[in-house]
Scaffold this active site. Structure first.
Site, PDB file in Angstrom:
ATOM      1  N   CYS A 167     -10.251  -5.053   0.078  1.00 30.62           N
ATOM      2  CA  CYS A 167     -11.372  -4.115   0.198  1.00 30.62           C
ATOM      3  C   CYS A 167     -12.272  -4.214  -1.032  1.00 30.62           C
ATOM      4  CB  CYS A 167     -10.863  -2.680   0.373  1.00 30.62           C
ATOM      5  SG  CYS A 167     -10.239  -1.938  -1.141  1.00 30.62           S
ATOM      6  N   ASN A 172       0.831  -1.206   0.000  1.00 31.64           N
ATOM      7  CA  ASN A 172       0.000   0.000   0.000  1.00 31.64           C
ATOM      8  C   ASN A 172       0.868   1.261   0.000  1.00 31.64           C
ATOM      9  OD1 ASN A 172       0.632  -0.893   2.648  1.00 31.64           O
ATOM     10  ND2 ASN A 172      -0.980   0.342   3.552  1.00 31.64           N
ATOM     11  N   CYS A 194      -4.132   0.700  -2.510  1.00 31.00           N
ATOM     12  CA  CYS A 194      -3.974  -0.555  -1.752  1.00 31.00           C
ATOM     13  C   CYS A 194      -2.899  -1.438  -2.381  1.00 31.00           C
ATOM     14  CB  CYS A 194      -5.276  -1.339  -1.777  1.00 31.00           C
ATOM     15  SG  CYS A 194      -6.623  -0.593  -0.854  1.00 31.00           S
ATOM     16  N   GLU A 232      -3.065  -4.646  -3.119  1.00 32.35           N
ATOM     17  CA  GLU A 232      -3.566  -5.572  -4.148  1.00 32.35           C
ATOM     18  C   GLU A 232      -3.630  -4.900  -5.515  1.00 32.35           C
ATOM     19  OE1 GLU A 232      -4.808  -4.824  -1.204  1.00 32.35           O
ATOM     20  OE2 GLU A 232      -6.124  -6.386  -0.420  1.00 32.35           O
ATOM     21  N   GLU A 269       0.412   5.258   0.541  1.00 30.58           N
ATOM     22  CA  GLU A 269      -0.519   6.301   1.001  1.00 30.58           C
ATOM     23  C   GLU A 269      -0.063   7.687   0.553  1.00 30.58           C
ATOM     24  OE1 GLU A 269      -0.975   5.670   5.243  1.00 30.58           O
ATOM     25  OE2 GLU A 269      -2.026   3.774   4.907  1.00 30.58           O
ATOM     26  N   CYS A 282     -10.724  -3.098  -4.402  1.00 35.33           N
ATOM     27  CA  CYS A 282      -9.761  -4.081  -4.914  1.00 35.33           C
ATOM     28  C   CYS A 282     -10.483  -5.288  -5.494  1.00 35.33           C
ATOM     29  CB  CYS A 282      -8.796  -4.518  -3.817  1.00 35.33           C
ATOM     30  SG  CYS A 282      -7.575  -3.241  -3.432  1.00 35.33           S
TER      31      CYS A 282
HETATM   32  N1  THU Z   1      -5.285  -1.426   2.417  1.00 36.65           N
HETATM   33  C1  THU Z   1      -4.741  -2.262   1.493  1.00 36.65           C
HETATM   34  O1  THU Z   1      -3.589  -2.090   1.067  1.00 36.65           O
HETATM   35  N2  THU Z   1      -5.517  -3.281   1.030  1.00 36.65           N
HETATM   36  C2  THU Z   1      -6.803  -3.519   1.403  1.00 36.65           C
HETATM   37  O2  THU Z   1      -7.465  -4.382   0.843  1.00 36.65           O
HETATM   38  C3  THU Z   1      -7.388  -2.720   2.472  1.00 36.65           C
HETATM   39  C4  THU Z   1      -6.617  -1.561   2.967  1.00 36.65           C
HETATM   40  C5  THU Z   1      -4.478  -0.298   2.906  1.00 36.65           C
HETATM   41  C6  THU Z   1      -5.009   1.053   2.537  1.00 36.65           C
HETATM   42  C7  THU Z   1      -4.404   1.909   3.606  1.00 36.65           C
HETATM   43  O3  THU Z   1      -3.107   2.307   3.190  1.00 36.65           O
HETATM   44  C8  THU Z   1      -4.285   1.001   4.807  1.00 36.65           C
HETATM   45  O4  THU Z   1      -4.427  -0.322   4.319  1.00 36.65           O
HETATM   46  C9  THU Z   1      -5.325   1.240   5.876  1.00 36.65           C
HETATM   47  O5  THU Z   1      -6.596   1.240   5.356  1.00 36.65           O
END
Ligand code: THU
Length: 156
Positions: free
Chosen positions: A111, A61, A72, A74, A63, A114
């Site tokens: 999520c 991920n 994310c 994935e 940000e 994704c």
């Molecule tokens: N996140 C992912 O990388 N994958 C997911 O399927 C859910 C959330 C990340 C997004 C964010 O950077 C952190 O997790 C917290 O939500």
């Protein structure tokens, strides 16, 4: 008329119960979490995608201070795979793991956004993409397709 939708999946108590190939893929996901840029949530996610030719593409991920601009793990992995390996858009298995602010490996189910993205690649390839999710306490869950995680997905 009421109808019922059933989701089939497998659960394992530990990595040791997985096939060697899947265990190695999950290990790649754990290593990929090191590449996360997550200064806002402190939650690191690693994803590792095995292509049909055996190549493994990882993502984590990423940000951003303008929150929705991040991505994310994935989607980072599958977009990267599609961009870097257009000759093999054949996605066999995706492994996903989270690592919390204390450094403990933990559950990270994909999520909704994704699932939508993964679903489109799965539909285009015409065969299932397996999804292997790390769960709290080191257990694991395997879904035999993205469709099982996102039934009745959008399309037009
Ligand atoms: N996140 C992912 O990388 N994958 C997911 O399927 C859910 C959330 C990340 C997004 C964010 O950077 C952190 O997790 C917290 O939500």
């Amino acid at each position: 008329m009421d109808k019922v939708h059933v989701i089939n999946y497998q659960e394992f108590q530990s990595l040791a119960e997985l096939e060697e190939k899947d265990r190695r893929l999950m290990q790649c996901a754990v290593e990929a979490a090191e590449g996360a840029y997550a200064p806002y949530s402190g939650f690191h996610v690693g994803a590792a995608l095995r292509l049909g030719n055996g190549t493994v593409v990882v993502g984590s991920n990423q940000e951003n201070v303008a929150y929705p601009s991040g991505l994310c793990a994935e989607r980072t992995a599958i977009f990267s795979a599609s961009a870097q390996h257009p000759e093999c858009r054949d996605y066999e298995t995706l492994a996903i793991v989270g690592r919390n602010a204390e450094g403990t490996l933990c559950e990270a189910m994909p999520c909704g956004a994704c699932r939508q993205v993964l679903s489109e690649y799965e539909q285009r390839q015409g065969h299932p993409m397996r999804v292997l999710c790390y769960l709290d306490g080191g257990r694991l869950r395997i879904f035999e397709s993205v469709a099982s995680l996102l039934p009745f997905s959008f399309d037009f």
